[in-house]
Design a protein around this motif. Structure first.
Motif, short mmCIF file in Angstrom:
data_model
loop_
_atom_site.label_atom_id
_atom_site.label_comp_id
_atom_site.label_asym_id
_atom_site.label_seq_id
_atom_site.Cartn_x
_atom_site.Cartn_y
_atom_site.Cartn_z
N ARG A 110 13.55 26.53 -51.05
CA ARG A 110 12.23 26.37 -50.44
C ARG A 110 11.25 27.46 -50.90
O ARG A 110 10.05 27.22 -51.02
N ALA A 111 11.79 28.65 -51.17
CA ALA A 111 10.91 29.78 -51.52
C ALA A 111 10.20 29.56 -52.86
O ALA A 111 9.29 30.32 -53.21
N ARG A 138 10.44 17.70 -41.92
CA ARG A 138 11.38 18.57 -41.22
C ARG A 138 11.00 20.03 -41.39
O ARG A 138 11.01 20.79 -40.46
N VAL A 141 5.14 22.01 -45.40
CA VAL A 141 4.38 23.13 -45.99
C VAL A 141 2.89 22.93 -45.74
O VAL A 141 2.05 23.48 -46.44
N ASP A 142 2.56 22.13 -44.72
CA ASP A 142 1.15 21.81 -44.45
C ASP A 142 0.32 23.08 -44.20
O ASP A 142 -0.84 23.16 -44.61
N HIS A 144 0.68 26.04 -45.52
CA HIS A 144 0.39 26.69 -46.81
C HIS A 144 -0.78 25.97 -47.48
O HIS A 144 -1.72 26.60 -47.98
N VAL A 180 2.73 30.71 -35.97
CA VAL A 180 3.13 31.70 -36.97
C VAL A 180 4.08 31.09 -38.00
O VAL A 180 5.03 30.42 -37.65
N SER A 181 3.79 31.34 -39.28
CA SER A 181 4.69 30.92 -40.36
C SER A 181 4.88 32.09 -41.31
O SER A 181 3.89 32.72 -41.74
N MET A 183 6.33 32.24 -44.57
CA MET A 183 5.86 32.01 -45.94
C MET A 183 4.42 31.53 -45.99
O MET A 183 3.72 31.76 -46.97
N GLU A 207 7.16 39.64 -39.67
CA GLU A 207 8.46 39.98 -40.25
C GLU A 207 8.33 41.22 -41.15
O GLU A 207 7.36 41.35 -41.90
N THR A 326 15.87 33.61 -36.18
CA THR A 326 16.61 32.33 -36.24
C THR A 326 17.75 32.42 -37.24
O THR A 326 18.80 31.80 -37.06
N ASP A 327 17.59 33.23 -38.31
CA ASP A 327 18.65 33.33 -39.31
C ASP A 327 19.89 34.04 -38.77
O ASP A 327 20.98 33.91 -39.35
N ARG A 353 19.29 23.78 -36.60
CA ARG A 353 20.10 24.98 -36.77
C ARG A 353 21.27 25.08 -35.79
O ARG A 353 21.89 26.13 -35.66
#
Ligand code: UD1
Length: 448
Positions: A110-111, A138, A141-142, A144, A180-181, A183, A207, A326-327, A353
């Motif tokens: 994804r990155a 799911r 990237v809207d 971005h 908040v996102s 990326m 982050e 979350t990770d 997850r």
């Protein structure tokens, strides 16, 4: 670019060699290891290096599959990427012949979408695959795309690709996100460094990897500052220069090994780690009764005094930083299987997850899913060896942790997922006394 018409129906994912982990549980981990550099900082820095034609040099880069994919994606576009020694990458994006990020890169990672902001801002155009692929909706990237449009970009979506153009320079503006996102914040920030004027990004994710990226950008001559905890401001520059940076330690790897100590009743010292970046997890560990000491670039976790059935249950909820990541939720969920009582898990960021807990149940964990994002973990469960399958990176590390705490030898398929984000995980576990081996599927006959 005429030949580059990307047809999704022609795409076949590359064949990945099948590997398994064999893990014999029952050993309390004991020892010291060094934490690697942060995946989620390194990937963004490699993308940010395309903001200049001059050479950027990164050290403490983790040797992981996602970094390899990002380096390969850059090379395919004509960027010169050197890897002179372990953990060091040099990137020179003087010429970029091919402003195209293919589905092959997006499908693996994804990155790859982090190339949108810098390439669009520096070169005025890019064609980039939707990393959601067929799972559109799911992990969209809207945000971005909306941020780039707010800065004046024209973006069309056709056949799974975003065709982005910025006639003239992107314009500095107020980028307002509905939520908040990570990326999304980073893409907007990278684009803004070369935009015309002043950009304010709000709410900006908090982050620590973003702040490490800001440090690097400012070494490149950018003018980026976090003016409030949730606000990043950028004054656009006409050009940026090359710079050197050492990537911050990986807090998710730190957390994973801290939990490994906890779940095996062991004692682990993590060097080169930043305890301040895992404060929410430290709080959870201490609530269970595990002792954690942080400071001076190390984290020490001691669970030797926790006897069977004496670990306390804890309710956890994930959230944007500084809340629990979350990770780190999947590894924490494994830990909670050993607590004496019920723990509630609320995964508030992603909707998929908790699915992997089906595999954890095969090892004897007792977990009731309440919808897709909530679960009750009934502890303490006596975990036993099983033949299980990894579905994604973080679930993979978590199944290893469960196997370390289980009786017998587990066979864990899909080991390649773990290679995406953990540098040499089995070496590190071996150094802590674990019994773990990575084997080719063929060596196992038809077992899975
Ligand atoms: C990053 C991390 C990932 C981590 C996640 C949350 C990297 C490479 N990955 O992912 O490890 O789990 O942060 O801490 O740094 N969303 C939208 N539209 C968008 C973007 C996101 O709806 O355009 C949603 C997502 O589906 C999710 C939420 O926003 O529900 C937060 O996701 P986001 O913070 O953007 O995660 P990533 O940056 O993709």
């Amino acid at each position: 670019m005429a030949d580059a018409r990307p047809f999704h129906w022609e795409f076949e994912p590359p064949k990945i060699p099948r590997e398994r982990f064999l893990v014999e549980g029952g050993v309390a981990l004991d020892g010291t290891i060094r934490v690697s550099g942060a995946k989620n900082a390194a990937l963004k820095m490699l993308a940010a290096a395309t903001l200049t034609g001059e050479r950027c040099v990164f050290s403490n880069v983790p040797e992981i599959e996602d970094v390899r994919v990002m380096a390969e994606t850059l090379s395919d576009m004509g960027v010169v990427v050197d890897h002179p020694e372990q953990n060091v990458y040099e990137v020179s994006a003087g010429d970029v012949d091919w402003l195209f990020v293919p589905l092959e890169a997006a499908a693996k990672m994804r990155a790859s979408f982090m190339l949108l902001g810098p390439l669009l801002s520096r070169f005025g155009e890019v064609v980039i695959s939707n990393p959601g692929g067929d799972r559109i909706g799911r992990r969209p990237v809207d945000l971005h795309v909306d941020a780039m449009r707010a800065m004046g970009a024209q973006i069309d979506y056709r056949y799974g690709y975003y065709y982005a153009k910025a006639p003239g320079r992107l314009r500095g503006t107020e980028v307002r996100f509905p939520f908040v996102s990570v990326m999304g914040t980073e893409n907007a920030m990278l684009a803004a460094t070369l935009a015309d004027g002043h950009t304010v990004i709000r709410p900006a994710a908090q982050e620590p990897e973003i702040d490490d990226l800001i440090l690097f950008l400012n070494k490149m001559g950018a003018e980026v500052s976090r003016t409030y905890p949730d606000t990043i401001e950028v004054v656009g520059k006409r050009r940026l220069r090359g710079a050197e940076h050492s990537v911050m330690p990986d807090r998710i790897e730190t957390g994973t090994f801290a939990i490994a100590a906890g779940v095996t009743g062991g004692h682990v010292v993590l060097e080169g780690a930043d305890g301040g970046t895992i404060a929410a997890l430290v709080e959870v560990l201490e609530q269970t009764g595990i002792s954690v000491t942080t400071g001076d670039g190390r984290v020490e976790v001691d669970a030797r005094s926790i006897g069977p059935g004496t670990m306390r249950p804890v309710d956890i909820t994930t959230g944007p930083y500084p809340e629990l990541a979350t990770d780190i939720q999947p590894p924490t969920t494994v830990l909670l299987t050993q607590a004496a009582g019920d723990s509630r898990v609320h995964e508030a960021i992603f909707e998929d997850r908790l699915e992997w807990t089906g595999e954890l149940a095969k090892m004897g964990a007792k977990i009731d899913l309440k919808g897709t994002q909530r679960a009750v973990v009934h502890g303490p469960a006596k975990l036993h060896a099983a033949d299980v399958e990894i579905s994604d990176l973080r679930a993979g590390a978590s199944l290893i942790l469960a196997a370390l705490a289980a009786e017998g030898t587990s066979s864990i398929g899909g080991a390649h997922h773990v290679r995406r984000g953990y540098e040499n995980i089995e070496r590190k576990f071996l150094d802590l006394g674990a019994r773990i081996e990575r084997v080719q599927e063929g060596e196992l006959g038809n077992s899975g």
